[in-house]
Scaffold this active site. Structure first.
Site, short mmCIF file in Angstrom:
data_model
loop_
_atom_site.label_atom_id
_atom_site.label_comp_id
_atom_site.label_asym_id
_atom_site.label_seq_id
_atom_site.Cartn_x
_atom_site.Cartn_y
_atom_site.Cartn_z
N SER A 1 -9.67 -38.66 -22.42
CA SER A 1 -9.15 -39.44 -21.30
C SER A 1 -7.64 -39.30 -21.09
CB SER A 1 -9.51 -40.90 -21.57
OG SER A 1 -8.52 -41.77 -21.12
N ASP B 1 -13.38 -48.72 -9.90
CA ASP B 1 -14.69 -48.20 -10.30
C ASP B 1 -14.98 -48.36 -11.79
OD1 ASP B 1 -12.75 -46.46 -11.16
OD2 ASP B 1 -13.49 -44.70 -10.13
N HIS B 2 -13.96 -48.59 -12.59
CA HIS B 2 -14.18 -48.70 -14.05
C HIS B 2 -14.50 -50.13 -14.48
CE1 HIS B 2 -12.42 -44.71 -14.13
NE2 HIS B 2 -12.55 -44.63 -15.44
N ASP C 1 -6.53 -40.12 -14.00
CA ASP C 1 -7.83 -40.05 -14.66
C ASP C 1 -8.09 -38.59 -14.98
OD1 ASP C 1 -10.53 -41.88 -14.92
OD2 ASP C 1 -10.91 -39.74 -14.72
N ARG D 1 -18.95 -37.03 -21.41
CA ARG D 1 -18.40 -37.26 -22.75
C ARG D 1 -19.42 -37.94 -23.64
NH1 ARG D 1 -12.51 -38.90 -20.50
NH2 ARG D 1 -11.80 -36.74 -20.41
N ARG E 1 -5.87 -41.95 -20.42
CA ARG E 1 -5.35 -43.32 -20.56
C ARG E 1 -4.02 -43.35 -21.30
NH1 ARG E 1 -10.61 -44.71 -24.15
NH2 ARG E 1 -11.46 -43.87 -22.23
C1 MIC Z 1 -12.74 -41.79 -19.19
O1 MIC Z 1 -13.65 -41.12 -18.70
O2 MIC Z 1 -12.48 -41.82 -20.39
C2 MIC Z 1 -11.87 -42.60 -18.25
C3 MIC Z 1 -12.14 -44.02 -18.53
O3 MIC Z 1 -12.21 -42.34 -16.92
C4 MIC Z 1 -10.42 -42.20 -18.53
C5 MIC Z 1 -9.42 -43.04 -17.90
C6 MIC Z 1 -9.21 -44.33 -18.58
O4 MIC Z 1 -9.26 -44.41 -19.81
O5 MIC Z 1 -8.96 -45.29 -17.85
C7 MIC Z 1 -10.08 -40.75 -18.19
O6 MIC Z 1 -10.95 -39.92 -18.27
O7 MIC Z 1 -8.93 -40.43 -17.93
FE1 SF4 Z 2 -15.66 -42.95 -14.73
FE2 SF4 Z 2 -14.33 -41.47 -16.53
FE3 SF4 Z 2 -16.99 -41.74 -16.64
FE4 SF4 Z 2 -15.94 -40.35 -14.71
S1 SF4 Z 2 -15.84 -39.86 -16.87
S2 SF4 Z 2 -17.57 -41.84 -14.50
S3 SF4 Z 2 -14.05 -41.46 -14.28
S4 SF4 Z 2 -15.47 -43.35 -16.92
#
Ligand code: MIC
Ligand code: SF4
Length: 640
Positions: free
Chosen positions: A533, A64-65, A119, A379, A535
């Site tokens: 995140s 999905d990313h 995630d 965010r 990550r």
């Molecule tokens: C995000 O919202 O920052 C992400 C991308 O979903 C991350 C995960 C990632 O960096 O792959 C998260 O929230 O954990």
């Molecule tokens: Fe995707 Fe992270 Fe955004 Fe949720 S917050 S939509 S998991 S990138």
């Protein structure tokens, strides 16, 4: 004494430790989820453990990313994820099927179970009464292999909801209010448990909006009871057989209580650049807006988008606004298409995106220079949209849709008659884009493209850590600062040598080169270092560049755990004022021979001659992991 919901779920999954706040416990994980941006690493790590088939009740791999395919990289990763899932007993949700958290809520979540996801918004499942926790990919890989998940037993905060949301006020405003009260640090070391009469007035998708964005409180997770509303939702998803009731005992105790009267809330926004910079829409006033984006795992459910469609129906998007909409799942998308709501959205002038994270992670739709963008996401960290000087406001779908029509930040209460949306009695169910694993794994070949590079591993901890202070930063540094995402960098998630070149690139473009030139060193930070995140690249890539320890006033939970997993020593100042005793480029020397034995370590600033104490605050197990040079080395050592 009776138990609250958190204690009940932890108690029934407890493998080691005592349920005393702050003490390390480990729990059994029933379900796992991964997404593509963290998943490739997680599966490489799972593979390295040599476990042929996952040992969980259910594991799902979502894409999905990284869905924007501007080169071979993402498509190669998708192919790798599909084949490795098939081989090891994992369900694979194909690109186009939706955002992991939304799909998992709809199709797989089960009240009372534990879910570990790579995630940080995995707590979305708390809307169904799951104990759903975000973690680094390596922790999820361990859980897939049947290993325990370690965490410190959190405190439980009871948020008591009374009253009922007024028309045009929504679930997003509840969590924005809580962020206003608790801040982005307020939830660290805590789980938020909802109760009270107000709970009954909230549908499961509304609850999930609240638990999703509980991640922004820094909380370990958030959870709602599982009640007749949960049952209704699961019936409508044809999953009532999985429903169980879950409620706190009448005499359950909590560590903290916060009361929110839903009837008193008003439409709100989180202003740039932090989710807790919350104000009422009316206080912020009618600022001009150039972009509106609706979607993300926070606000892209069927009811969210039906309300948006109802607002847009028969009206036109303001000429100065670009409105982008991404439905959260294929279920939502297809239902909107079949009932005509999608037609209303298109007619209004919206730009329809594929069902994925999209603009939330800077995968397209970066706004114009200096633009104000109103987003239903979770965010609004500086630069995350892909435009360094954009100003991101977070709001409900109602505020977003109203703003798209007027071109200025708009309180939806001015729209007139409320758009009522009924929860469907039956959702449209078609799981054909979730592929079950192969029955005969020997027939499956795991396909790897050239973008997938082997996993770098750290070396054992030497007795003394020496090096230069590569970077000194302030409070609330996010993992988006440490390891930026976006359409250009995300495709490198499976290639650590390449992605490490971008570490801290938005803060200091010379970081990676300096780190390599000086043979590694240290990073110094303020409070809540590593928020956001999950990550693990924010630990893995700095480790690759030679970062040996990070010294801060305090850490965010997931990032701290990721540092330990990759053998980077997380240290906190015993006396916060010692933060001033280090300047960028100072050389430091840390004697770590006492790690695991003494409570404090000595740091010598060999540039200035100053000395001070820092605390590792590690459990015995974590000290051993650090000494071994990370969790993979530690596990190998244990096995041999
Ligand atoms: C995000 O919202 O920052 C992400 C991308 O979903 C991350 C995960 C990632 O960096 O792959 C998260 O929230 O954990
Ligand atoms: Fe995707 Fe992270 Fe955004 Fe949720 S917050 S939509 S998991 S990138």
């Amino acid at each position: 004494m009776g138990q609250n919901i958190v204690q009940k779920i932890i108690d029934s999954h407890l493998l080691s430790g005592e349920m005393v706040p702050g003490q390390e416990i480990s729990i059994r994980i029933d379900q796992t989820l991964t997404q593509d941006a963290t998943g490739t690493m997680a599966y490489l790590q799972f593979e390295a453990m040599g476990v042929p088939r996952v040992k969980t009740k259910l594991s799902v791999s979502y894409v999905d990313h990284n869905t924007l395919q501007t080169g071979f990289e993402n498509a190669d990763d998708h192919r790798f994820l599909q084949t490795i899932a098939s081989k090891h007993g994992i369900y694979f949700s194909r690109p186009g099927n939706g955002i992991c958290h939304q799909v998992h809520l709809e199709r797989f979540g089960i009240p009372g179970m534990t879910l570990l996801g790579s995630d940080s918004h995995t707590p979305t499942g708390g809307g169904l009464g799951m104990l759903a926790i975000g973690a680094g990919g390596l922790d999820v890989a361990v859980a897939m292999g049947g290993g325990p998940f370690y965490l410190n037993m959190p405190k439980v905060v009871n948020v008591k909801l009374s009253g009922k949301l007024r028309p045009w006020v929504s679930a997003k405003d509840v969590i924005l209010e809580l962020l206003r009260i608790m801040s982005v640090k307020g939830g660290v070391g805590k789980i938020v448990e909802y109760s009270g009469e107000g709970v009954k007035t909230l549908s499961v998708p509304e609850r999930a909006t609240i638990t999703n964005m509980g991640a922004e409180l820094g909380a370990t997770t958030s959870v709602f009871p599982s009640d007749e509303i949960t049952l209704e939702f699961m019936k409508a998803q044809k999953r009532q057989k999985d429903w169980v009731e879950l409620k706190a005992d009448p005499d359950a105790a909590y560590d903290e209580v916060i009361e929110i009267n839903l009837s008193e809330l008003e439409p709100m926004v989180a202003q740039p650049h932090s989710p807790d910079n919350v104000a009422k829409v009316n206080e912020v006033g009618s600022i001009p807006v150039q972009q509106v984006a609706i979607g993300s795992c926070t606000n892209s459910s069927y009811t969210d988008l039906m309300r948006v469609a109802g607002i847009l129906k028969g009206r036109k998007v303001h000429p100065n606004v670009s409105l982008a909409i991404a439905p959260g799942s294929r279920q939502v998308f297809e239902m909107l298409a079949r009932n005509g709501a999608l037609g209303d959205i298109i007619a209004a002038g919206a730009r329809i995106l594929e069902t994925a994270c999209g603009p939330c992670i800077g995968m397209g739709q970066s706004p114009s220079s200096g633009a104000v963008t109103v987003r239903t996401f979770n965010r609004n960290f500086e630069g995350r949209s892909g435009t360094a000087d954009a100003k991101v406001y977070l709001a409900s779908p109602e505020v977003a849709a109203a703003t798209a029509l007027t071109g200025v930040l708009t309180d939806p209460q001015t729209l007139g008659e409320f758009v009522e949306v009924e929860m469907p009695e039956e959702f449209l169910i078609d799981d054909s884009m979730v592929l079950p694993p192969a029955e005969d794994p020997s027939q499956v070949e795991v396909l790897r493209g050239p973008n997938i590079k082997p996993l770098p591993v750290n070396s054992e901890l030497p007795p003394t850590l020496t090096g230069s202070t590569l970077l000194k930063v302030e409070d609330n540094i996010t993992t988006d600062h440490i390891m930026p995402a976006g359409a250009k960098i995300l495709p490198l998630r499976s290639n650590i040598p390449a992605i490490s070149q971008h570490v801290f690139s938005g803060v200091d473009a010379s970081f990676a080169d300096r780190a390599k030139a000086s043979g590694g060193g240290f990073v110094v930070g303020g409070h809540n270092y590593g928020q956001g995140s999950s990550r693990e690249h924010a630990a893995l890539a700095p480790m690759y560049l030679g970062v040996k320890a990070v010294i801060t006033k305090s850490f965010a939970r997931i990032h701290r755990a990721n540092l330990v997993n990759f053998g980077i020593l997380p240290l906190t100042f015993v006396d916060e004022k010692d933060y001033d005793k280090i300047s960028q480029a100072d050389n430091l020397e840390i004697d770590v021979t006492g790690l695991g034995i003494v409570e404090e370590l000595n740091v010598k600033n060999t540039t200035t001659g100053a000395e001070f104490k820092v605390r590792p605050d590690l459990t015995e197990r974590q000290s051993e992991i650090i000494k071994a040079g990370g969790l993979l080395n530690f596990t190998k050592k244990q096995n041999s």
